[in-house]
Motif scaffolding. Structure first.
Motif, PDB file in Angstrom:
ATOM      1  N   ALA A  91      13.758   2.644   4.745  1.00  0.00           N
ATOM      2  CA  ALA A  91      13.392   3.803   4.734  1.00  0.00           C
ATOM      3  C   ALA A  91      13.132   4.328   3.081  1.00  0.00           C
ATOM      4  CB  ALA A  91      14.756   4.521   5.062  1.00  0.00           C
ATOM      5  N   ILE A  92      13.582   3.748   2.283  1.00  0.00           N
ATOM      6  CA  ILE A  92      13.220   4.075   0.931  1.00  0.00           C
ATOM      7  C   ILE A  92      11.893   3.587   0.347  1.00  0.00           C
ATOM      8  CG2 ILE A  92      13.965   3.898  -1.415  1.00  0.00           C
ATOM      9  CD1 ILE A  92      17.066   4.076  -0.580  1.00  0.00           C
ATOM     10  N   LEU A  93      11.850   2.289   0.641  1.00  0.00           N
ATOM     11  CA  LEU A  93      10.623   1.538   0.087  1.00  0.00           C
ATOM     12  C   LEU A  93       9.265   1.699   0.943  1.00  0.00           C
ATOM     13  CD1 LEU A  93      12.004  -1.738  -1.064  1.00  0.00           C
ATOM     14  CD2 LEU A  93      11.387   0.277  -2.346  1.00  0.00           C
ATOM     15  N   LEU A  94       9.406   1.942   2.263  1.00  0.00           N
ATOM     16  CA  LEU A  94       8.360   1.965   3.135  1.00  0.00           C
ATOM     17  C   LEU A  94       7.349   3.259   2.552  1.00  0.00           C
ATOM     18  CD1 LEU A  94       6.724   0.757   5.510  1.00  0.00           C
ATOM     19  CD2 LEU A  94       8.047   2.511   7.185  1.00  0.00           C
ATOM     20  N   PRO A  95       7.414   4.324   2.295  1.00  0.00           N
ATOM     21  CA  PRO A  95       6.698   5.543   1.735  1.00  0.00           C
ATOM     22  C   PRO A  95       6.074   5.058   0.758  1.00  0.00           C
ATOM     23  CG  PRO A  95       8.617   6.450   2.446  1.00  0.00           C
ATOM     24  CD  PRO A  95       8.876   5.000   2.609  1.00  0.00           C
ATOM     25  N   ALA A  96       6.641   4.394  -0.155  1.00  0.00           N
ATOM     26  CA  ALA A  96       6.149   3.784  -1.455  1.00  0.00           C
ATOM     27  C   ALA A  96       5.000   2.805  -1.462  1.00  0.00           C
ATOM     28  CB  ALA A  96       6.958   3.546  -2.442  1.00  0.00           C
ATOM     29  N   ILE A  97       5.320   2.016  -0.434  1.00  0.00           N
ATOM     30  CA  ILE A  97       4.489   1.002   0.168  1.00  0.00           C
ATOM     31  C   ILE A  97       3.335   1.359   0.517  1.00  0.00           C
ATOM     32  CG2 ILE A  97       4.129  -1.080   1.126  1.00  0.00           C
ATOM     33  CD1 ILE A  97       7.160  -1.770   0.569  1.00  0.00           C
ATOM     34  N   VAL A  98       3.486   2.426   1.608  1.00  0.00           N
ATOM     35  CA  VAL A  98       2.196   2.895   2.040  1.00  0.00           C
ATOM     36  C   VAL A  98       1.314   3.687   1.101  1.00  0.00           C
ATOM     37  CG1 VAL A  98       1.480   4.529   3.931  1.00  0.00           C
ATOM     38  CG2 VAL A  98       3.280   2.864   4.451  1.00  0.00           C
ATOM     39  N   MET A  99       1.967   4.397   0.371  1.00  0.00           N
ATOM     40  CA  MET A  99       0.977   5.234  -0.639  1.00  0.00           C
ATOM     41  C   MET A  99       0.436   4.211  -1.699  1.00  0.00           C
ATOM     42  SD  MET A  99       0.267   8.190  -1.630  1.00  0.00           S
ATOM     43  CE  MET A  99       1.052   9.100  -0.962  1.00  0.00           C
ATOM     44  N   ALA A 100       1.080   3.240  -1.851  1.00  0.00           N
ATOM     45  CA  ALA A 100       0.520   2.340  -2.866  1.00  0.00           C
ATOM     46  C   ALA A 100      -0.613   1.420  -2.308  1.00  0.00           C
ATOM     47  CB  ALA A 100       1.546   1.295  -3.462  1.00  0.00           C
ATOM     48  N   GLY A 101      -0.535   1.071  -0.984  1.00  0.00           N
ATOM     49  CA  GLY A 101      -1.587   0.472  -0.427  1.00  0.00           C
ATOM     50  C   GLY A 101      -2.928   1.745  -0.094  1.00  0.00           C
ATOM     51  N   LEU A 102      -2.380   2.754   0.058  1.00  0.00           N
ATOM     52  CA  LEU A 102      -3.776   3.813   0.230  1.00  0.00           C
ATOM     53  C   LEU A 102      -4.523   4.051  -1.295  1.00  0.00           C
ATOM     54  CD1 LEU A 102      -2.080   6.458   2.513  1.00  0.00           C
ATOM     55  CD2 LEU A 102      -3.805   4.924   3.236  1.00  0.00           C
ATOM     56  N   LEU A 103      -3.522   4.148  -2.092  1.00  0.00           N
ATOM     57  CA  LEU A 103      -4.264   4.356  -3.368  1.00  0.00           C
ATOM     58  C   LEU A 103      -5.111   2.857  -3.983  1.00  0.00           C
ATOM     59  CD1 LEU A 103      -1.394   6.267  -5.350  1.00  0.00           C
ATOM     60  CD2 LEU A 103      -3.461   7.084  -4.709  1.00  0.00           C
ATOM     61  N   TRP A 104      -4.507   1.754  -3.653  1.00  0.00           N
ATOM     62  CA  TRP A 104      -5.265   0.644  -3.816  1.00  0.00           C
ATOM     63  C   TRP A 104      -6.486   0.537  -3.178  1.00  0.00           C
ATOM     64  CZ3 TRP A 104      -6.522  -3.311  -0.648  1.00  0.00           C
ATOM     65  CH2 TRP A 104      -7.215  -4.392  -1.100  1.00  0.00           C
ATOM     66  N   TRP A 105      -6.406   0.849  -1.744  1.00  0.00           N
ATOM     67  CA  TRP A 105      -7.738   0.941  -1.047  1.00  0.00           C
ATOM     68  C   TRP A 105      -8.662   1.951  -1.552  1.00  0.00           C
ATOM     69  CZ3 TRP A 105      -9.009   5.129   2.577  1.00  0.00           C
ATOM     70  CH2 TRP A 105     -10.214   4.730   3.245  1.00  0.00           C
ATOM     71  N   ARG A 106      -8.154   3.154  -1.917  1.00  0.00           N
ATOM     72  CA  ARG A 106      -9.189   4.274  -2.270  1.00  0.00           C
ATOM     73  C   ARG A 106      -9.826   3.785  -3.724  1.00  0.00           C
ATOM     74  NH1 ARG A 106      -7.341  10.455  -3.588  1.00  0.00           N
ATOM     75  NH2 ARG A 106      -9.518  11.087  -4.367  1.00  0.00           N
ATOM     76  N   SER A 107      -9.032   3.134  -4.666  1.00  0.00           N
ATOM     77  CA  SER A 107      -9.728   2.764  -5.948  1.00  0.00           C
ATOM     78  C   SER A 107     -10.838   1.526  -6.000  1.00  0.00           C
ATOM     79  CB  SER A 107      -8.517   2.342  -7.037  1.00  0.00           C
ATOM     80  OG  SER A 107      -7.862   1.022  -6.270  1.00  0.00           O
ATOM     81  N   THR A 108     -10.401   0.777  -4.820  1.00  0.00           N
ATOM     82  CA  THR A 108     -11.520  -0.334  -4.567  1.00  0.00           C
ATOM     83  C   THR A 108     -12.664   0.039  -3.691  1.00  0.00           C
ATOM     84  OG1 THR A 108     -10.216  -1.134  -2.616  1.00  0.00           O
ATOM     85  CG2 THR A 108      -9.580  -2.327  -4.654  1.00  0.00           C
ATOM     86  N   SER A 109     -12.253   1.201  -3.216  1.00  0.00           N
ATOM     87  CA  SER A 109     -13.850   1.767  -2.329  1.00  0.00           C
ATOM     88  C   SER A 109     -14.339   2.596  -3.154  1.00  0.00           C
ATOM     89  CB  SER A 109     -13.215   2.619  -1.062  1.00  0.00           C
ATOM     90  OG  SER A 109     -12.518   3.809  -1.299  1.00  0.00           O
ATOM     91  N   GLN A 110     -13.833   3.092  -4.283  1.00  0.00           N
ATOM     92  CA  GLN A 110     -14.696   3.844  -5.259  1.00  0.00           C
ATOM     93  C   GLN A 110     -15.294   3.236  -6.165  1.00  0.00           C
ATOM     94  OE1 GLN A 110     -11.858   6.803  -6.999  1.00  0.00           O
ATOM     95  NE2 GLN A 110     -12.112   8.118  -5.295  1.00  0.00           N
TER      96      GLN A 110
END
Length: 66
Positions: free
Chosen positions: A45-64
């Motif tokens: 419950a603690i780590l899942l939101p951070a992991i999801v956010m990190a994945g989204l930010l990584w995906w966004r930075s690679t797509s830009q």
């Protein structure tokens, strides 16, 4: 700098709303059981939101950069 500050504020507000829903909404209004009191459940419950956010930010930075 303004865009970064805006993004940071959005993340903080969404995080605060999510935390409030988990703390106050689940036990009283959503007819769902609270998070089970186990070490694994708490860690997820603690780590899942951070992991999801990190994945989204990584995906966004690679797509830009492409």
């Amino acid at each position: 700098m303004g865009a970064q500050l805006s993004s940071l504020v959005k993340v903080l507000v969404i995080s605060a709303v999510g935390a409030a829903l988990i703390k106050y909404g689940l036990p009283y209004g959503f007819n769902l059981a609270a998070i089970a009191p186990s070490n694994g459940g708490a860690l997820a419950a603690i780590l899942l939101p951070a992991i999801v956010m990190a994945g989204l930010l990584w995906w966004r930075s690679t797509s830009q950069t492409s």
